[in-house]
Design an enzyme around this catalytic site. Structure first.
Site, PDB file in Angstrom:
ATOM      1  N   SER A 186       5.352  -9.848  24.888  1.00 31.04           N
ATOM      2  CA  SER A 186       5.299  -9.626  23.563  1.00 31.04           C
ATOM      3  C   SER A 186       3.715  -9.309  23.377  1.00 31.04           C
ATOM      4  O   SER A 186       2.813  -9.660  24.039  1.00 31.04           O
ATOM      5  CB  SER A 186       5.552 -10.895  22.867  1.00 31.04           C
ATOM      6  OG  SER A 186       5.101 -10.961  21.579  1.00 31.04           O
ATOM      7  N   TYR A 221       3.957 -19.671  21.796  1.00 31.98           N
ATOM      8  CA  TYR A 221       4.914 -18.644  22.293  1.00 31.98           C
ATOM      9  C   TYR A 221       4.014 -17.383  22.821  1.00 31.98           C
ATOM     10  O   TYR A 221       4.065 -17.050  23.894  1.00 31.98           O
ATOM     11  CB  TYR A 221       5.557 -18.079  21.166  1.00 31.98           C
ATOM     12  CG  TYR A 221       6.367 -16.815  21.351  1.00 31.98           C
ATOM     13  CD1 TYR A 221       7.730 -17.083  22.049  1.00 31.98           C
ATOM     14  CD2 TYR A 221       5.971 -15.657  21.250  1.00 31.98           C
ATOM     15  CE1 TYR A 221       8.502 -15.973  22.010  1.00 31.98           C
ATOM     16  CE2 TYR A 221       6.798 -14.637  21.291  1.00 31.98           C
ATOM     17  CZ  TYR A 221       8.039 -14.882  21.870  1.00 31.98           C
ATOM     18  OH  TYR A 221       8.829 -13.630  21.925  1.00 31.98           O
TER      19      TYR A 221
END
Length: 267
Positions: A150, A163
């Site tokens: 990501s 995250y």
């Protein structure tokens, strides 16, 4: 646009973690349409059975469902063994499964949340890659592994701390594993995404929409419009990147993090 691309994955066998919804399902669908045998995965046996049945009719290969919590090492090992037993071999692993932590603040996140997030987002990718790579080495398979990363893994600030840390770890795993597996002809790459249509993204948009008294569609349109290419990503966009990295057109590509973000990585 210039040129058109199509893929033939007939005879290839793939295991895609977290693939009954969103990006993972898009990847599994693209592989099935291209003729691959595909093992789809999620924690729910009902979800994997329904997805496998739907995708099995999309191509000439066979699609099976393998239920497992990839954050549990024993369940993950059993799932991979099931896929290998069903297909005879695995030539492609896509480490897509991920979870969102309960708290992204690095100050407020608990150790339990750290453990749960890293278990699914990072440790499972490491463990699955080790298991599949050992199978490939033992069987003389020059296969391919694609991890899902990501843009948060590239950033040094922002509101997705825990995250983001897990995805920074994925980038590091990709580079190190690519180096160690290259002598065996096994290529390891990653796709890095930004705002892409998914259940999690819609959930976040719904929260912001309530706070702003807007509609979910309006929020999603704004988020997409903020990308340099002017739209949200689609699961098909990510699937296209995975199929390229797993194809013969990328046979000299390893250790690469392919950013499929509509330019979101430029921020």
């Amino acid at each position: 646009m210039t040129g058109k691309t199509s893929y033939d994955f007939g005879g290839e066998t793939a295991f895609v973690t977290g693939s009954t919804d969103g990006i993972g399902r898009g990847i599994a669908t693209a592989l099935a349409v291209a003729g691959a045998d595909v093992a789809v995965n999620a924690r729910s046996s009902g979800d994997v059975e329904t997805t496998a049945e739907a995708l099995d009719a999309r191509g000439e290969g066979t699609v099976i469902g393998v239920a497992a919590d990839v954050g549990d090492p024993d369940e993950l090992r059993s799932a991979i063994e099931t896929a290998i037993d069903a297909f005879g071999s695995l030539t492609l692993l896509v480490n897509n499964a991920a979870r969102w932590p309960e708290e992204n603040s690095m100050v407020e996140a608990s150790l339990d949340d750290w453990d749960r997030t890293m278990a699914v987002n990072a440790r499972a990718q490491f463990h699955a890659t080790k298991l599949v790579a050992r199978h490939m080495i033992d069987e003389g398979i020059e296969g391919c592994i694609v991890n899902h990363s990501s843009q948060t893994g590239d950033r040094r600030a922002g509101d997705r701390g825990l995250y983001g840390v897990s995805k920074t770890t994925v980038n590091g795993l990709t580079w190190r594993l690519a180096n160690d597996l290259a002598p065996h002809g096994i290529r390891v790459n990653a796709v890095s995404t930004d705002v892409t249509e998914s259940r999690q993204l819609r959930y976040e948009a719904e929260i912001e929409a309530r706070e702003r008294r807007a509609t979910t569609a309006e929020v999603l349109d704004e988020w997409g419009g903020a990308r340099p290419l002017g739209r949200l990503g689609h699961p098909e966009d990510i699937a296209d990147g995975v199929l390229f990295l797993a194809s013969d057109k990328a046979e000299y590509v390893t250790g690469t993090v392919l950013r499929i973000s509509g330019g979101g990585n430029l921020e």
